[in-house]
Design an enzyme around this catalytic site. Sequence first.
Site, short mmCIF file in Angstrom:
data_model
loop_
_atom_site.label_atom_id
_atom_site.label_comp_id
_atom_site.label_asym_id
_atom_site.label_seq_id
_atom_site.Cartn_x
_atom_site.Cartn_y
_atom_site.Cartn_z
N GLU A 155 50.52 43.85 35.96
CA GLU A 155 50.14 42.98 37.03
C GLU A 155 51.52 41.67 37.31
O GLU A 155 51.90 41.36 36.35
CB GLU A 155 48.94 42.02 36.60
CG GLU A 155 48.52 40.87 37.51
CD GLU A 155 48.41 41.13 38.95
OE1 GLU A 155 47.40 41.71 39.08
OE2 GLU A 155 48.91 40.60 39.67
N GLU A 214 47.43 45.35 45.98
CA GLU A 214 47.65 44.30 46.75
C GLU A 214 49.16 44.60 47.20
O GLU A 214 49.65 43.57 47.32
CB GLU A 214 47.63 43.04 45.97
CG GLU A 214 46.34 42.49 45.54
CD GLU A 214 45.83 42.98 44.06
OE1 GLU A 214 46.87 43.23 43.36
OE2 GLU A 214 44.89 43.14 43.80
N GLU A 255 35.47 46.40 43.47
CA GLU A 255 35.52 45.41 42.75
C GLU A 255 34.95 44.05 43.20
O GLU A 255 34.37 43.39 42.72
CB GLU A 255 37.12 44.98 42.34
CG GLU A 255 38.18 44.54 43.24
CD GLU A 255 39.40 44.46 42.89
OE1 GLU A 255 39.87 44.84 42.01
OE2 GLU A 255 40.07 43.78 43.67
N HIS A 300 49.73 49.05 33.11
CA HIS A 300 49.31 48.06 33.98
C HIS A 300 50.28 46.88 34.03
O HIS A 300 50.49 46.30 32.76
CB HIS A 300 47.73 47.44 33.35
CG HIS A 300 47.49 46.50 34.67
ND1 HIS A 300 47.00 44.88 34.45
CD2 HIS A 300 47.21 46.74 35.97
CE1 HIS A 300 46.46 44.70 35.71
NE2 HIS A 300 46.99 45.55 36.52
C1 NOJ Z 1 43.41 42.77 41.43
C2 NOJ Z 1 43.20 44.28 41.35
O1 NOJ Z 1 42.86 44.92 42.32
C3 NOJ Z 1 42.20 44.64 40.10
O2 NOJ Z 1 42.09 45.99 40.23
C4 NOJ Z 1 42.93 43.97 38.80
O3 NOJ Z 1 42.09 44.20 37.71
C5 NOJ Z 1 43.06 42.73 38.97
N1 NOJ Z 1 43.83 42.23 39.95
C6 NOJ Z 1 43.78 42.04 37.84
O4 NOJ Z 1 45.04 42.68 37.63
CA CA Z 2 42.90 43.90 44.72
#
Ligand code: NOJ
Ligand code: CA
Length: 730
Positions: A430, A499, A523, A428
């Site tokens: 981010e 995103e 989510e 992951h």
């Molecule tokens: C938004 C993402 O869509 C989600 O899946 C993720 O858990 C969070 N950001 C944190 O990165």
């Molecule tokens: Ca998202």
Amino acid sequence: MKYFSYLCRVFIVHIMKRLFSFLLFVAVTATSFAISVGSPNQRIKLIFDITLKDSVPYYQVFFDGKEVVAKSEMGFLLDGDKDLKHGFSLNSVDVKDFSSTWMPILGQYAEIEDKYNNCVVSLVQNSTGRTMRIVFRLYNEGLAFRYEFDKQDNLGYFRIADEVTQFAMTDDHTAWWIPGAYDSNEFFYTKSKLSDIDATKVDGSGIGTNQVFDKNAVQSPIMMKTSKKLYLNIFEAALVDYPAMHLLYNRKKKTFNAALAPTPVEGVKAFMQTPCNTPWRTIFVTDDAREILASSMILNLNEPCKIENTTWIKPVKYVGIWWQMHAPGQGTWNYADVPNIKLAETDWSKLTPNGRHAATTENTMRYIDFAAEHGFDAVLVEGWNVGWEDWAGQWKEEVFDFVTPYPDFDVKKVTAYARAKGVELIMHHETSGSATNYERRIDEAFDFMKEYGYNSVKTGYVGRIIPRGEYHDGQWMVNHYNRVLEKAADRRIMVNAHEPVRPTGLSRTYPNLLACEAARGNEFNAWSVGNPPSHEIDLAFTRLLGGAMDYTPGIFEIKMDYYQPGNPCQIHTTLAKQLALYVTMYSPLQMAADLPENYERYMDAFQFIKDVDVDWLDTKVLEAEPGEYITIARKGKKYGQWFVGAITAAKARKAVIDFSFLQPDVKYIATVYADAKNADWQKNPKAYTITNYIVTNETKAKIQLAASGGCAISLKVATTEDLEKKYKKL
Ligand code: NOJ
Ligand code: CA
């Protein structure tokens, strides 16, 4: 001179008329020509011409002889004093029919037909001598066009101030749309008449990057239905080195104008250098909504696969340390609870853990055990790396380094454990929107992945973009996402971007783009007003046309007050509908998103998620109506097994399932996961039944779906033992 050019024009079109009369019709009057090309089945007709006034190129579209796109102008305004809109004359027209097939690496079909009539219109701008080609492709379910520019002395670099492409509608259609916003597509869809579009009236993102840029702005794709029951959809394909196309609606003229996401340079939407071309602008036109869902037009308009060896690209069914951070009060991404942290100056081992950090070694091993026991390919772990203490909403350059685990996450141990259990880990990354930080560190980050055996990465772009002034949907970011994809392909890494700009069929060219989010995922149901009952149907008619989505279905514990008494958030579906989504929402990357302990309590329903395939030999769209329902059957690549998914929006209904796609003279066992009689997404969402039936290719079944309910079916050829059980016919 003018008369001479007119004579030339007449001469050219006459020659072409003779050469291509089977495809092309050219009508010439004393004042104008009109090039007309049909779709292979001749139901869609395109007309191209140049206005008498100002010589602006325009097109029109007809379906079964009725106008569906009225005269719509084409071209560009440039930054500076010139444009590429006025004063054009026709140089030549070239029309050919094309037909071929290709095999996607992963997809909804084993083989895809690419059949269209192609029309290349070459234009010259009289005052500048600049040339521009408009290429049209007519498919049976829609058409596409793009602008192409050769390398030319008087058009090297140019800056687009605005693309003036129009889509003139013929009536006040019903539309399904999300607001125009350059930084987010995480909205739910609004159904309204075109005349009622008001982007400012929609709230739904909740992540602070949902600024709407104009009251009349919507995003493409936009889905529409006419009063004559025709289905239209405006979108784009093959978005490369160009900003995403949104749409500005002009109510008076009933016309959409292309609205490109801007660059930080005032007045500039795109920087171009010849030779170059724009993405394809696409318009689906059909009287059968199922054709839109079954179409491969968007993929077909993308370049063939650029990755030579694709053996490492595989479908992935996964679980993960993820819902634990979204469901209220469960776990956290961060290790400590301290604000205002600087990446370079922080010693994480000195921080006091908050006791709720989810990505610990032990928890990861628990997920690996669960994945191994139930046959999942991979485990996603979010919150494993330092930086989450201060990650969101700061517009901060350096949040993560992508290579330093928290003190309680032993990367060596968990990766070795996963390998021993035959399960992969999903990395992951981010970025918090800081694409510059990601690009600086990406080689090291990918090296780290390879060192520990990670073959896929989930990226994320929450928040505002750095370089500051850029947008998620702008040209720079479009190039960034594509650069990451190419780099990942070089390293044999599969990508799931969250995103990003919404996809436009690029997974044909880069099949390592397994899926992306680029829409409002499941989510949102955990911590916001959520996704209305029509949402997953609306997605199918819009966002999903561009490629697979990591929607993260499979939430069984529907109401969040299970975790936190009084919490009003909930999944806006029944449990059975969560199962059906694995079939209705195509993706070769599918998560079983709920917590393992929740699945433990519903093992019989969980069986469907364990069984369902995610990569397909064939797909049959059995029923489809925008905003209302979808029923799809798919044949899996793994064992050639058929699965069916049916979903409905807020209205309960009977799904009509015609099993004629099955082999004749064969009896099948259909395991039907349905809403119980008293199921209802609000009052009783978890009530389901699981029943075995006998079906053949002559079976036509009606299955009751609750309000925002669904039904999932797995089929297998009946054994003698099965037949002895005397299951009822469906
Ligand atoms: C938004 C993402 O869509 C989600 O899946 C993720 O858990 C969070 N950001 C944190 O990165
Ligand atoms: Ca998202």
